[in-house]
Design a protein around this motif. Structure first.
Motif, PDB file in Angstrom:
ATOM      1  N   THR A 158       0.817  -1.211   0.000  1.00 21.48           N
ATOM      2  CA  THR A 158       0.000   0.000   0.000  1.00 21.48           C
ATOM      3  C   THR A 158       0.850   1.260   0.000  1.00 21.48           C
ATOM      4  OG1 THR A 158      -0.101   0.126   2.406  1.00 21.48           O
ATOM      5  CG2 THR A 158      -1.806  -1.185   1.299  1.00 21.48           C
ATOM      6  N   ALA A 159       0.257   2.350  -0.464  1.00 23.58           N
ATOM      7  CA  ALA A 159       0.936   3.641  -0.443  1.00 23.58           C
ATOM      8  C   ALA A 159       1.268   4.069   0.982  1.00 23.58           C
ATOM      9  CB  ALA A 159       0.059   4.690  -1.130  1.00 23.58           C
ATOM     10  N   LEU A 160       0.456   3.689   1.955  1.00 25.86           N
ATOM     11  CA  LEU A 160       0.763   4.001   3.348  1.00 25.86           C
ATOM     12  C   LEU A 160       2.097   3.399   3.768  1.00 25.86           C
ATOM     13  CD1 LEU A 160      -2.632   3.620   5.252  1.00 25.86           C
ATOM     14  CD2 LEU A 160      -1.125   5.617   5.297  1.00 25.86           C
ATOM     15  N   ARG A 161       2.357   2.181   3.336  1.00 25.49           N
ATOM     16  CA  ARG A 161       3.620   1.538   3.696  1.00 25.49           C
ATOM     17  C   ARG A 161       4.784   2.191   2.955  1.00 25.49           C
ATOM     18  NH1 ARG A 161       2.916  -4.917   3.926  1.00 25.49           N
ATOM     19  NH2 ARG A 161       5.022  -4.691   4.794  1.00 25.49           N
ATOM     20  N   ASN A 162       4.555   2.647   1.725  1.00 34.24           N
ATOM     21  CA  ASN A 162       5.586   3.375   0.990  1.00 34.24           C
ATOM     22  C   ASN A 162       5.938   4.694   1.677  1.00 34.24           C
ATOM     23  OD1 ASN A 162       4.074   2.589  -2.259  1.00 34.24           O
ATOM     24  ND2 ASN A 162       5.300   1.292  -0.939  1.00 34.24           N
ATOM     25  N   ARG A 163       4.970   5.290   2.339  1.00 30.85           N
ATOM     26  CA  ARG A 163       5.118   6.631   2.929  1.00 30.85           C
ATOM     27  C   ARG A 163       5.539   6.598   4.391  1.00 30.85           C
ATOM     28  NH1 ARG A 163       0.482  11.230   1.847  1.00 30.85           N
ATOM     29  NH2 ARG A 163       1.291  12.901   3.168  1.00 30.85           N
ATOM     30  N   ALA A 164       5.556   5.440   5.006  1.00 35.46           N
ATOM     31  CA  ALA A 164       5.597   5.339   6.469  1.00 35.46           C
ATOM     32  C   ALA A 164       6.944   5.651   7.107  1.00 35.46           C
ATOM     33  CB  ALA A 164       5.164   3.928   6.886  1.00 35.46           C
ATOM     34  N   MET A 165       8.061   5.367   6.427  1.00 34.48           N
ATOM     35  CA  MET A 165       9.344   5.369   7.114  1.00 34.48           C
ATOM     36  C   MET A 165       9.700   6.682   7.811  1.00 34.48           C
ATOM     37  SD  MET A 165      11.870   3.519   8.104  1.00 34.48           S
ATOM     38  CE  MET A 165      12.489   2.196   7.086  1.00 34.48           C
ATOM     39  N   PRO A 166       9.497   7.865   7.205  1.00 37.62           N
ATOM     40  CA  PRO A 166       9.843   9.087   7.935  1.00 37.62           C
ATOM     41  C   PRO A 166       9.056   9.264   9.236  1.00 37.62           C
ATOM     42  CG  PRO A 166       9.718   9.537   5.591  1.00 37.62           C
ATOM     43  CD  PRO A 166       9.165   8.153   5.787  1.00 37.62           C
ATOM     44  N   TRP A 167       7.823   8.798   9.280  1.00 35.36           N
ATOM     45  CA  TRP A 167       7.062   8.844  10.530  1.00 35.36           C
ATOM     46  C   TRP A 167       7.716   7.940  11.585  1.00 35.36           C
ATOM     47  CZ3 TRP A 167       2.583  11.727  11.505  1.00 35.36           C
ATOM     48  CH2 TRP A 167       2.016  12.371  10.402  1.00 35.36           C
ATOM     49  N   VAL A 168       8.083   6.745  11.159  1.00 34.63           N
ATOM     50  CA  VAL A 168       8.740   5.812  12.078  1.00 34.63           C
ATOM     51  C   VAL A 168      10.072   6.389  12.535  1.00 34.63           C
ATOM     52  CG1 VAL A 168       9.756   3.505  12.266  1.00 34.63           C
ATOM     53  CG2 VAL A 168       7.580   3.817  11.066  1.00 34.63           C
ATOM     54  N   ALA A 169      10.831   6.960  11.598  1.00 39.69           N
ATOM     55  CA  ALA A 169      12.114   7.560  11.952  1.00 39.69           C
ATOM     56  C   ALA A 169      11.931   8.642  13.009  1.00 39.69           C
ATOM     57  CB  ALA A 169      12.789   8.131  10.705  1.00 39.69           C
ATOM     58  N   TYR A 170      10.943   9.515  12.814  1.00 42.09           N
ATOM     59  CA  TYR A 170      10.717  10.577  13.798  1.00 42.09           C
ATOM     60  C   TYR A 170      10.379   9.991  15.167  1.00 42.09           C
ATOM     61  CZ  TYR A 170       8.818  14.445  16.394  1.00 42.09           C
ATOM     62  OH  TYR A 170       8.596  15.362  17.390  1.00 42.09           O
ATOM     63  N   ASN A 171       9.488   9.017  15.184  1.00 44.99           N
ATOM     64  CA  ASN A 171       9.059   8.444  16.469  1.00 44.99           C
ATOM     65  C   ASN A 171      10.197   7.802  17.238  1.00 44.99           C
ATOM     66  OD1 ASN A 171       6.371   9.157  16.582  1.00 44.99           O
ATOM     67  ND2 ASN A 171       5.638   7.312  15.545  1.00 44.99           N
ATOM     68  N   TYR A 172      11.169   7.235  16.544  1.00 42.72           N
ATOM     69  CA  TYR A 172      12.237   6.497  17.218  1.00 42.72           C
ATOM     70  C   TYR A 172      13.551   7.264  17.233  1.00 42.72           C
ATOM     71  CZ  TYR A 172       8.880   2.736  17.279  1.00 42.72           C
ATOM     72  OH  TYR A 172       7.741   1.992  17.513  1.00 42.72           O
ATOM     73  N   GLY A 173      13.502   8.539  16.850  1.00 42.39           N
ATOM     74  CA  GLY A 173      14.653   9.410  17.027  1.00 42.39           C
ATOM     75  C   GLY A 173      15.698   9.368  15.935  1.00 42.39           C
ATOM     76  N   PHE A 174      15.388   8.777  14.781  1.00 39.35           N
ATOM     77  CA  PHE A 174      16.351   8.729  13.679  1.00 39.35           C
ATOM     78  C   PHE A 174      16.207   9.968  12.801  1.00 39.35           C
ATOM     79  CE2 PHE A 174      15.682   4.381  15.020  1.00 39.35           C
ATOM     80  CZ  PHE A 174      16.972   3.888  15.069  1.00 39.35           C
ATOM     81  N   THR A 175      17.324  10.457  12.288  1.00 39.07           N
ATOM     82  CA  THR A 175      17.308  11.723  11.554  1.00 39.07           C
ATOM     83  C   THR A 175      17.485  11.550  10.051  1.00 39.07           C
ATOM     84  OG1 THR A 175      19.691  11.982  11.930  1.00 39.07           O
ATOM     85  CG2 THR A 175      18.192  13.006  13.527  1.00 39.07           C
ATOM     86  N   GLY A 176      17.505  10.302   9.584  1.00 33.15           N
ATOM     87  CA  GLY A 176      17.661  10.088   8.158  1.00 33.15           C
ATOM     88  C   GLY A 176      17.353   8.661   7.773  1.00 33.15           C
ATOM     89  N   GLU A 177      17.402   8.412   6.471  1.00 31.48           N
ATOM     90  CA  GLU A 177      17.009   7.116   5.932  1.00 31.48           C
ATOM     91  C   GLU A 177      17.960   6.703   4.815  1.00 31.48           C
ATOM     92  OE1 GLU A 177      13.162   5.221   3.495  1.00 31.48           O
ATOM     93  OE2 GLU A 177      12.976   7.118   4.589  1.00 31.48           O
ATOM     94  N   LEU A 178      18.328   5.446   4.809  1.00 32.99           N
ATOM     95  CA  LEU A 178      19.166   4.862   3.762  1.00 32.99           C
ATOM     96  C   LEU A 178      18.350   3.822   3.005  1.00 32.99           C
ATOM     97  CD1 LEU A 178      22.845   3.796   4.027  1.00 32.99           C
ATOM     98  CD2 LEU A 178      21.184   2.040   3.409  1.00 32.99           C
ATOM     99  N   TYR A 179      18.615   3.711   1.707  1.00 29.75           N
ATOM    100  CA  TYR A 179      17.985   2.657   0.905  1.00 29.75           C
ATOM    101  C   TYR A 179      19.003   2.171  -0.102  1.00 29.75           C
ATOM    102  CZ  TYR A 179      14.310   0.054  -1.520  1.00 29.75           C
ATOM    103  OH  TYR A 179      13.543  -0.948  -2.065  1.00 29.75           O
ATOM    104  N   TRP A 180      19.036   0.877  -0.351  1.00 30.57           N
ATOM    105  CA  TRP A 180      20.183   0.264  -0.993  1.00 30.57           C
ATOM    106  C   TRP A 180      20.346   0.589  -2.471  1.00 30.57           C
ATOM    107  CZ3 TRP A 180      20.093  -4.091  -4.482  1.00 30.57           C
ATOM    108  CH2 TRP A 180      18.807  -4.582  -4.760  1.00 30.57           C
ATOM    109  N   ASP A 181      19.264   0.794  -3.221  1.00 28.83           N
ATOM    110  CA  ASP A 181      19.383   1.136  -4.630  1.00 28.83           C
ATOM    111  C   ASP A 181      18.067   1.698  -5.130  1.00 28.83           C
ATOM    112  OD1 ASP A 181      20.489   1.470  -7.137  1.00 28.83           O
ATOM    113  OD2 ASP A 181      20.913  -0.641  -7.499  1.00 28.83           O
ATOM    114  N   SER A 182      18.150   2.419  -6.251  1.00 30.43           N
ATOM    115  CA  SER A 182      16.959   3.001  -6.868  1.00 30.43           C
ATOM    116  C   SER A 182      16.759   2.555  -8.310  1.00 30.43           C
ATOM    117  CB  SER A 182      17.046   4.535  -6.834  1.00 30.43           C
ATOM    118  OG  SER A 182      17.162   5.008  -5.517  1.00 30.43           O
TER     119      SER A 182
END
Length: 575
Positions: A385-409
């Protein structure tokens, strides 16, 4: 819809073929007028293309035709007309148009109105009203949320020309890398591996002339992007077998350019899968002998670093989301205290998702091989779902992470014969691929460009959500944390909430920002997430919310969904 100034917002129009079908569908958008004008030139129209999913990525995935690729009408990179329109809709089937609105910097707050005009052969037409509320604050072009997404060095030329080095055409190679870098920035994303050709030289005698010419504008924020001034937030050392003197040369050069704070060494990914634990410290020693301030990144947990004597020498710690709050086993419960302490110890902590979000099958071994409960994790595969595609920055904020890595595009550009029809990797559709190769023979026009995906737009929207949270956090951290945690109670909550809940929470955050701006005279205070502070607000009264509506007209019915989040679950009937 509701959006801040300098924000991007998208919605889709669904065209139904009705009983007899509709041929020659075209679309155009008007200016959006309100307290000022959002010109139609700030809107990009796309035709949604579909990927057929015969075997879902997991039990939570969709089956059948799923929309993902966005073929532009007039592309936002070189301004060429492409073959998005006209298109036909067979009887009993649906097709979709994506409308992407950029609210320009400095747009006055208030309610804006315009229309989407859709026409077809035989007199088919519909005029669909658009209403957009512009909030009384503005987003920066370069987000406070750091991103470091991969871009395989051989992927762009393989996808566009069928050969890793574009047949030896350095200009074509560099142009593609630039365009993909710009496409990332246009979607608030840093492709930290955008540098494709290794910097030549050795022994500390390195030639950065080509590097500076090709990638300097992306680092400086002077590239011709839709978001004026957008700049890469992170870039990794890219050189064959660098030694300490080479790292020193990288450091000197980047300091001279004012880029040093963005530079890192991707020292090891998921040890011991890609390197032995014993390999890491010698590599880090070379990095830090070159310059003690250069950052070494390892994707692993704090606990593993401490077990292997690497905690002190690792500067950027990046755990997979499943290990931050697991559902069971070794990582059950909230593990974020380890990473908050790492930040207090002067380290940077980012987060990432992997094939563990959909199950890796037998493609990965050890603890990275999968998760017994796959529901709800942040995920970037096509059939989630699009919600799962969009979710990571919310999770990052909640758990104190300031950025996101992804292995390839662009992984499928080199691994598949046709990434327009197959991006299945590590048992996930689209795992490691967020673009499509925009070849002229596929999308029209005369030049090669990146074709964005709907998933990329959802990543962008999640980053914009994080920016809202970071602004509210600067005023009242406890309030921001309360709002975000209520929506995403767990790292896997994207499977438990509705699109309406996310959009309502986002509007609630915007309203709280507006209230705080009125008290502060339009100034945003500095904070750990936004050390620069800002004067983005105009503290004007907010106007009414956005509605995008439509009706069934004639034989071919057309309707508009105001939120892609709410409509991605629809499974269009295609031949």
């Amino acid at each position: 819809m509701g959006a801040a100034a300098n924000e991007m917002q998208g919605f889709q129009a669904i065209v139904s073929g009705g009983d007899t079908g509709v041929r020659g569908v075209r679309a155009a958008v008007s200016d959006l007028r309100g307290p000022s004008t959002i010109p139609a030139s700030k809107v990009v129209l796309y035709r949604e293309d579909y990927m057929y999913v015969s075997t879902p990525s997991d039990d939570n995935g969709m089956r059948g035709w799923v929309p993902d690729a966005l073929v532009p009408d007039v592309d936002p990179f070189v301004g060429e007309k492409r073959n998005a329109f006209p298109f036909d809709v067979p009887a009993g089937e649906l097709r979709a148009i994506w409308v992407d609105v950029h609210v320009p910097s400095g747009t006055r707050p208030g309610s804006y109105r315009g229309s989407l005009e859709v026409t077809g052969d035989g007199g088919f037409s519909a005029s669909l009203p658009i209403e957009l509320e512009v909030f009384d604050f503005e987003l920066p072009s370069t987000p406070s949320y750091a991103t470091a997404f991969g871009l395989a060095w051989n992927g762009t030329c393989e996808g566009h020309f069928g050969e890793a080095w574009c047949g030896g055409d350095d200009a074509a190679f560099d142009r593609l890398r630039q365009l993909y870098g710009k496409a990332g920035l246009d979607n608030r994303l840093t492709l930290s591996a955008v540098v494709g050709a290794p910097v030549p030289g050795s022994g500390g005698d390195l030639d950065f002339s080509r590097y500076d010419q090709v990638y300097g504008p992306l680092l400086d924020g002077t590239a011709d992007t839709r978001l004026k001034g957008a700049a890469l937030s992170a870039v990794q050392v890219w050189q064959r077998d660098p030694q300490a003197e080479d790292y020193a040369a990288w450091a000197r050069h980047f300091k001279s350019k004012g880029w040093f704070g963005k530079l890192f060494d991707y020292t090891c990914d998921e040890p011991p899968l890609t390197c032995a634990w014993s390999d890491i410290k010698p590599r880090q020693d070379r990095v830090h002998r070159g310059d003690p301030g250069m950052l070494s990144l390892v994707t692993t947990t704090v606990a593993h670093l401490k077990e292997n004597g690497l905690y002190q020498s690792t500067n950027i710690i990046v755990p997979v989301v499943n290990f931050v709050e697991g559902k069971s086993g070794e990582y059950a419960g909230d593990q974020s205290a380890d990473y908050r302490q790492a930040q207090r110890d002067g380290k940077t902590t980012w987060i990432y998702s992997s094939c563990m979000s959909h199950g890796c099958g037998n493609t990965v071994t050890g603890e990275y091989g999968g998760d017994p409960d796959l529901q709800g994790w942040p995920s970037l595969v096509i059939d989630h779902t699009a919600l799962r595609n969009r979710a990571m920055p919310w999770v990052a904020y909640n758990y104190g992470f300031t950025g996101e890595l992804y292995w390839d595009s662009v992984y499928a550009f080199a691994s598949k014969s046709d990434p327009w029809r197959d991006q299945y990797e590590f048992t996930g559709h689209g795992d490691g691929t967020l673009f499509y190769p925009g070849r002229p023979d596929r999308i029209g026009g005369s030049t090669h460009i990146p074709v964005e995906s709907i998933r990329l737009k959802e990543v962008r929207d999640g980053i914009q959500d994080y920016e809202y949270l970071s602004i509210l956090d600067a005023f009242d951290r406890a309030d921001a944390q309360k709002v975000a945690k209520k929506l995403f109670a767990h790292a896997w909550s994207a499977g438990d909430i509705t699109p309406e809940q996310l959009l309502q929470t986002r509007r609630e955050v915007a309203q709280k920002i507006s209230a705080n701006l009125k008290k502060s005279g339009g100034k945003i205070p500095s904070s750990p997430l936004r050390p620069e502070g800002g004067g983005f607000g105009t503290a004007a009264d907010a106007a009414s919310g956005c509605s995008v509506s439509g009706s069934a007209l004639g034989v071919g019915a057309l309707l508009v969904a105001g939120s892609w989040l709410a409509s991605r679950r629809r499974k269009p009937r295609l031949r």
